[in-house]
Motif scaffolding. Structure first.
Motif, PDB file in Angstrom:
ATOM      1  N   GLY A  19       0.819  -1.216   0.000  1.00  0.00           N
ATOM      2  CA  GLY A  19       0.000   0.000   0.000  1.00  0.00           C
ATOM      3  C   GLY A  19       0.845   1.255   0.000  1.00  0.00           C
ATOM      4  N   GLY A  20       1.908   1.257   0.790  1.00  0.00           N
ATOM      5  CA  GLY A  20       2.814   2.411   0.809  1.00  0.00           C
ATOM      6  C   GLY A  20       3.501   2.624  -0.521  1.00  0.00           C
ATOM      7  N   ALA A  21       3.906   1.526  -1.167  1.00  0.00           N
ATOM      8  CA  ALA A  21       4.546   1.636  -2.483  1.00  0.00           C
ATOM      9  C   ALA A  21       3.570   2.203  -3.521  1.00  0.00           C
ATOM     10  N   PHE A  22       2.331   1.693  -3.526  1.00  0.00           N
ATOM     11  CA  PHE A  22       1.333   2.223  -4.460  1.00  0.00           C
ATOM     12  C   PHE A  22       1.041   3.700  -4.187  1.00  0.00           C
ATOM     13  N   ALA A  23       0.925   4.076  -2.926  1.00  0.00           N
ATOM     14  CA  ALA A  23       0.654   5.478  -2.589  1.00  0.00           C
ATOM     15  C   ALA A  23       1.813   6.374  -3.015  1.00  0.00           C
ATOM     16  N   LEU A  24       3.039   5.914  -2.818  1.00  0.00           N
ATOM     17  CA  LEU A  24       4.207   6.687  -3.226  1.00  0.00           C
ATOM     18  C   LEU A  24       4.262   6.839  -4.745  1.00  0.00           C
ATOM     19  N   ILE A  25       4.039   5.749  -5.469  1.00  0.00           N
ATOM     20  CA  ILE A  25       4.066   5.800  -6.935  1.00  0.00           C
ATOM     21  C   ILE A  25       2.949   6.697  -7.463  1.00  0.00           C
ATOM     22  N   TRP A  28       3.877  10.308  -6.755  1.00  0.00           N
ATOM     23  CA  TRP A  28       4.955  10.709  -7.647  1.00  0.00           C
ATOM     24  C   TRP A  28       4.407  10.971  -9.048  1.00  0.00           C
ATOM     25  N   GLY A  29       3.488  10.137  -9.500  1.00  0.00           N
ATOM     26  CA  GLY A  29       2.861  10.350 -10.799  1.00  0.00           C
ATOM     27  C   GLY A  29       2.057  11.634 -10.848  1.00  0.00           C
ATOM     28  N   LEU A  30       1.412  11.977  -9.748  1.00  0.00           N
ATOM     29  CA  LEU A  30       0.650  13.222  -9.686  1.00  0.00           C
ATOM     30  C   LEU A  30       1.562  14.432  -9.858  1.00  0.00           C
ATOM     31  N   VAL A  31       2.754  14.348  -9.316  1.00  0.00           N
ATOM     32  CA  VAL A  31       3.693  15.465  -9.404  1.00  0.00           C
ATOM     33  C   VAL A  31       4.417  15.492 -10.747  1.00  0.00           C
ATOM     34  N   ARG A  32       4.804  14.344 -11.270  1.00  0.00           N
ATOM     35  CA  ARG A  32       5.692  14.295 -12.428  1.00  0.00           C
ATOM     36  C   ARG A  32       5.009  14.266 -13.791  1.00  0.00           C
ATOM     37  N   LEU A  33       3.772  13.825 -13.889  1.00  0.00           N
ATOM     38  CA  LEU A  33       3.140  13.713 -15.200  1.00  0.00           C
ATOM     39  C   LEU A  33       2.786  15.104 -15.729  1.00  0.00           C
ATOM     40  N   MET A  37      -4.908  15.386 -17.730  1.00  0.00           N
ATOM     41  CA  MET A  37      -5.491  14.090 -18.065  1.00  0.00           C
ATOM     42  C   MET A  37      -4.571  12.932 -17.668  1.00  0.00           C
ATOM     43  N   THR A  38      -3.268  13.105 -17.768  1.00  0.00           N
ATOM     44  CA  THR A  38      -2.362  12.050 -17.318  1.00  0.00           C
ATOM     45  C   THR A  38      -2.188  12.073 -15.805  1.00  0.00           C
ATOM     46  N   ARG A  39      -2.291  13.234 -15.189  1.00  0.00           N
ATOM     47  CA  ARG A  39      -2.165  13.327 -13.731  1.00  0.00           C
ATOM     48  C   ARG A  39      -3.323  12.664 -13.001  1.00  0.00           C
ATOM     49  N   LEU A  40      -4.448  12.508 -13.647  1.00  0.00           N
ATOM     50  CA  LEU A  40      -5.588  11.858 -13.001  1.00  0.00           C
ATOM     51  C   LEU A  40      -5.304  10.394 -12.672  1.00  0.00           C
ATOM     52  N   HIS A  41      -4.413   9.753 -13.403  1.00  0.00           N
ATOM     53  CA  HIS A  41      -4.155   8.333 -13.189  1.00  0.00           C
ATOM     54  C   HIS A  41      -3.460   8.064 -11.864  1.00  0.00           C
ATOM     55  N   GLY A  42      -2.578   8.964 -11.431  1.00  0.00           N
ATOM     56  CA  GLY A  42      -1.865   8.752 -10.178  1.00  0.00           C
ATOM     57  C   GLY A  42      -2.783   8.614  -8.971  1.00  0.00           C
ATOM     58  N   PRO A  43      -3.581   9.631  -8.683  1.00  0.00           N
ATOM     59  CA  PRO A  43      -4.416   9.522  -7.486  1.00  0.00           C
ATOM     60  C   PRO A  43      -5.601   8.581  -7.630  1.00  0.00           C
ATOM     61  N   THR A  44      -6.127   8.403  -8.830  1.00  0.00           N
ATOM     62  CA  THR A  44      -7.330   7.574  -8.941  1.00  0.00           C
ATOM     63  C   THR A  44      -7.032   6.091  -9.025  1.00  0.00           C
ATOM     64  N   LYS A  45      -5.871   5.738  -9.462  1.00  0.00           N
ATOM     65  CA  LYS A  45      -5.571   4.311  -9.589  1.00  0.00           C
ATOM     66  C   LYS A  45      -4.565   3.859  -8.535  1.00  0.00           C
TER      67      LYS A  45
END
Length: 146
Positions: A19-25, A28-33, A37-45
């Motif tokens: 869970g911690g690894a998924f939350a970190l990834i 990170w995707g929310l910040v880096r994408l 439209m691509t940033r939505l994938h980090g927090p929603t998935k």
């Protein structure tokens, strides 16, 4: 400690790490994408799976070690898994609407060419007393006057 407690502890530890690894990834995707439209994938998935993993670990830990059976974690998990995709859908629709009306202040993803015509997409129209008009036409006219 019994064998069942050790197995439960290993499962809880694995779920917390996963869970911690998924939350970190996901974070990170929310910040880096690059675009919304691509940033939505980090927090929603990824982040949703991360929080879900930690909540499932909590659902295993407390009954095994303290004998407390509650539905709080289950209800939080269900609410999270139901609300995150709906929220992402609404954010995506608002973003597409702003792109279609050309009122997006930061059109980083350049998806205007791929949008359907405004006459065939219900999001771009609103019924008014005078008939059907583009939903953002007044706002676009105000922005053009400035």
């Amino acid at each position: 400690m019994t064998d069942m407690t050790v197995i439960a502890d290993i499962l809880v530890a694995a779920l917390i790490l996963l869970g911690g690894a998924f939350a970190l990834i996901g974070s990170w995707g929310l910040v880096r994408l690059p675009s919304l439209m691509t940033r939505l994938h980090g927090p929603t998935k990824a982040t949703t799976l991360g929080v879900g993993g930690v909540l499932v670990a909590s659902m295993i830990y407390f009954p095994v070690h303290h004998g407390l059976y509650t539905a709080h974690e289950l209800l939080i998990t269900l609410f999270l898994f139901i609300s995150a995709p709906i929220t992402a859908n609404m954010i995506a629709k608002a973003h597409l609407h702003r792109q279609g009306m050309r009122i997006d202040p930061n059109p980083a993803d350049d998806i205007q060419e791929g949008l359907p015509e405004s006459e065939i997409w219900a999001t771009f129209h609103v019924e008014t007393a005078n008939g059907t008009e583009d939903a953002g036409s007044d706002l676009v006219k105000d922005l053009e006057r400035r």
